[in-house]
Design an enzyme around this catalytic site. Structure first.
Site, PDB file in Angstrom:
ATOM      1  N   ARG A 106       0.824  -1.210   0.000  1.00  0.00           N
ATOM      2  CA  ARG A 106       0.000   0.000   0.000  1.00  0.00           C
ATOM      3  C   ARG A 106       0.853   1.252   0.000  1.00  0.00           C
ATOM      4  O   ARG A 106       0.376   2.343   0.292  1.00  0.00           O
ATOM      5  CB  ARG A 106      -0.919   0.005   1.200  1.00  0.00           C
ATOM      6  N   ARG A 189       5.632   9.839   3.574  1.00  0.00           N
ATOM      7  CA  ARG A 189       6.772   9.523   4.425  1.00  0.00           C
ATOM      8  C   ARG A 189       8.066   9.888   3.712  1.00  0.00           C
ATOM      9  O   ARG A 189       8.213   9.657   2.516  1.00  0.00           O
ATOM     10  CB  ARG A 189       6.723   8.026   4.729  1.00  0.00           C
ATOM     11  N   ASP A 265      11.080  -6.968   8.008  1.00  0.00           N
ATOM     12  CA  ASP A 265      10.675  -6.032   6.954  1.00  0.00           C
ATOM     13  C   ASP A 265      10.411  -4.643   7.520  1.00  0.00           C
ATOM     14  O   ASP A 265      10.201  -3.700   6.765  1.00  0.00           O
ATOM     15  CB  ASP A 265       9.425  -6.546   6.221  1.00  0.00           C
TER      16      ASP A 265
HETATM   17  P1  AMP Z   1       3.115  -3.700   7.997  1.00  0.00           P
HETATM   18  O1  AMP Z   1       2.429  -4.509   9.047  1.00  0.00           O
HETATM   19  O2  AMP Z   1       2.519  -2.337   7.819  1.00  0.00           O
HETATM   20  O3  AMP Z   1       4.581  -3.634   8.192  1.00  0.00           O
HETATM   21  O4  AMP Z   1       2.838  -4.443   6.628  1.00  0.00           O
HETATM   22  C1  AMP Z   1       3.197  -5.769   6.373  1.00  0.00           C
HETATM   23  C2  AMP Z   1       2.901  -6.102   4.938  1.00  0.00           C
HETATM   24  O5  AMP Z   1       1.495  -5.989   4.662  1.00  0.00           O
HETATM   25  C3  AMP Z   1       3.578  -5.202   3.922  1.00  0.00           C
HETATM   26  O6  AMP Z   1       3.903  -5.971   2.807  1.00  0.00           O
HETATM   27  C4  AMP Z   1       2.508  -4.194   3.612  1.00  0.00           C
HETATM   28  O7  AMP Z   1       2.698  -3.573   2.362  1.00  0.00           O
HETATM   29  C5  AMP Z   1       1.262  -5.053   3.630  1.00  0.00           C
HETATM   30  N1  AMP Z   1       0.043  -4.272   3.927  1.00  0.00           N
HETATM   31  C6  AMP Z   1      -0.284  -3.700   5.097  1.00  0.00           C
HETATM   32  N2  AMP Z   1      -1.477  -3.069   5.012  1.00  0.00           N
HETATM   33  C7  AMP Z   1      -1.924  -3.239   3.760  1.00  0.00           C
HETATM   34  C8  AMP Z   1      -3.110  -2.830   3.036  1.00  0.00           C
HETATM   35  N3  AMP Z   1      -4.065  -2.117   3.615  1.00  0.00           N
HETATM   36  N4  AMP Z   1      -3.202  -3.198   1.745  1.00  0.00           N
HETATM   37  C9  AMP Z   1      -2.240  -3.918   1.151  1.00  0.00           C
HETATM   38  N5  AMP Z   1      -1.123  -4.333   1.763  1.00  0.00           N
HETATM   39  C10 AMP Z   1      -0.956  -4.015   3.048  1.00  0.00           C
HETATM   40 MG    MG Z   2       6.003  -2.684   7.282  1.00  0.00          MG
END
Ligand code: AMP
Ligand code: MG
EC number: 2.7.7.-
Length: 508
Positions: A106, A189, A265
């Protein structure tokens, strides 16, 4: 007359009409397996909640123009000239389990600019729509998490902790569907780069050693230039990355910060704090503190962070092995030496900062025990971490500082006893005056942190009533965390029992 060409014309949604950025997109010039080109999706009714004008100026952007067109640009509706939007590929260990393909689901990198200090900075839209890495996600962000990231990342900057920055927040005028229906928003960001430990893992997991090497060379060039001419730049990179993380996580502990999702990540190779999801600051001191609703077992608890940092860095080391030495055994040996030094590196940074927090300018053998005994009393007597250290700053003198410090503990006796030992140690410190020591301590012990309950109040007002005044007030106070700001004394206070926030959510 020839036929007019009009019928061949199309309206391009993301028409480029403005040039407020001078982009130089080095990541987009890397091999194609590093990313996927992706334009942001349009939103219905973009509205500029906040533009960080000092940061925009630092980036050399046209502030005047952004005041006018910021809503369109930072929502993804209007693509500035020179942008080369893309979603980055990465992998990662999430709560210890490896996922070979994550990537920007996203987030969309608009491009890179060179700031006024000559530093290359990424400008990325978070919540700008789906990408090939979205899996089942909608590619969107809700207003609450956007405001949280804005507040906390700017607070980290003001506190002096390396972190990604907030350039803008825009509401989209569109709902996002989570457990409930929420207003949507896009967060802009700014980062030294968005390369993560998980980016290295992406290539390593595919056996793509050329990819790992290209990435490592790029990272050295961008973040660790001084290592370029080393005999073995890759082991040097590993060592330097470990050093930066050790220093960073020590800083988190000094200010009571809990990242909340230290997946590989979410660990930036630049050494900046990145991804402010369920992050939170601790109020009452307890090393086991966890806020994140998804961290059931406390893997990312406050005091576990240094160890998790090492775990993540071990995963980074594994990806670098083929670069470190052609002889696999030798590579492992070299990398192991580095990862085993991490604990000591962390301890040096942590203790140095803790000495400063208790006002010591000199080094003595018993200092670690002195620090640990204070923390033990704070835990036993449920002292507020931030307030106790701030008030300690004024307790070395003869004023009412001591009484204020003691009042942060349930039962003051043990803290009083600790003060006596501390005063005795101060007699052997350098010859600073009480005032000078107090000033030095106030410069490292913040009065203001983004307390959970304040963030929650600001988010609720914005989400429920479109009232951004609390958000603005919080940003203003947190911009000067080490100043007294008597008019905002209430923001120093820990939550009342009914205000306490027990859980935070990642908001994805
Ligand atoms: P995060 O927990 O924000 O570090 O995200 C972990 C993974 O989930 C990453 O690959 C993000 O890009 C993906 N991700 C988180 N939220 C969304 C969303 N609303 N739509 C698509 N991908 C998401
Ligand atoms: Mg992340």
């Amino acid at each position: 007359m020839p036929e007019p060409y009009l019928e061949h014309m199309t309206i391009i949604e993301n028409a480029s009409t403005s040039r407020p950025f001078t982009f130089d997109n080095s990541y987009a010039r890397l091999p194609q397996q590093f990313f996927t080109r992706q334009v942001p999706s349009q939103v219905a009714e973009p509205w500029l909640i906040k533009l960080n004008e000092p940061l925009a100026a630092e980036l050399g952007l046209d502030v005047e123009m952004l005041r006018r067109d910021g809503a369109a640009i930072f929502s993804g509706n209007l693509l500035p000239d020179g942008a080369d939007p893309l979603a980055m590929a990465y992998a990662g260990h999430q709560f210890g389990s490896f996922v070979p393909l994550l990537g920007d689901g996203r987030a969309i990198l608009l491009g890179e600019v060179i700031d006024h200090n000559g530093q290359r900075r990424d400008i990325q839209l978070k919540g700008a729509g789906q990408t090939p890495y979205s899996r089942r996600g909608d590619g969107r962000a809700a207003l609450g998490p956007v405001l949280r990231e804005y507040i906390v990342s700017e607070a980290m900057y003001a506190l002096g902790v390396p972190a990604t920055r907030a350039l803008a927040a825009v509401s989209t005028g569109q709902p996002v569907y989570r457990e409930s229906i929420l207003p949507g928003a896009v967060f802009t960001r700014v980062a030294a780069s968005h390369i993560r430990v998980g980016t290295f893992q992406f290539f390593a997991a595919r056996g793509d050693t050329d990819g790992v090497r290209a990435l490592a060379d790029y990272v050295i060039d961008r973040h660790y230039r001084e290592l370029k001419d080393r005999d073995n730049p890759y082991i040097a990179l590993y060592e330097a990355a470990c050093e930066r993380q050790a220093a960073l996580i020590a800083r988190w502990l000094h200010i009571g910060f809990i990242h909340g999702v230290m997946n590989t990540d979410n660990m930036a190779i630049s050494g900046e704090t990145i991804d402010f999801g369920p992050c939170a600051f601790m109020d009452t001191y307890n090393p086991g503190t966890v806020f994140s609703s998804i961290d059931q077992r406390g893997r990312y608890a406050y005091a576990n962070q240094p160890g998790i940092g090492q775990w993540n860095l071990a995963r980074l080391g594994e990806t670098l092995l083929p670069l470190i030495d052609a002889d696999a055994e030798k590579a492992v040996e070299l990398a192991n030496t580095v990862i085993q030094q991490y604990g000591e590196r962390f301890q040096i940074h942590w203790l140095r900062g803790m000495r400063e927090k208790i006002g010591l300018a000199t080094v003595e053998d018993g200092d670690l025990e002195l620090v640990q005994s204070l923390l033990a009393v704070m835990q036993a007597q449920q002292a507020d971490f931030t307030l106790a250290f701030r008030r300690l700053s004024d307790a070395s003198g003869s004023g009412d500082g001591e009484a204020l410090f003691l009042s942060t503990f349930r039962e003051p006796d043990a803290a009083r006893e600790w003060l006596a030992g501390w005063r005795e140690r101060l007699t052997r410190d350098d010859g600073r005056t009480e005032d000078d020591r107090a000033a030095a301590m106030r410069a490292v012990n913040p009065a203001f942190i983004p307390r959970n309950h304040r963030i929650e109040q600001a988010i609720n007002a914005a989400v429920d009533d479109a009232d951004f005044s609390l958000f603005e007030a919080l940003l203003a106070v947190l911009a000067k965390p080490y100043d007294d700001q008597p008019g905002f004394a209430a923001y120093m206070e820990p939550p009342k029992p009914e205000e306490r926030v027990l859980q935070t959510f990642c908001g994805t």
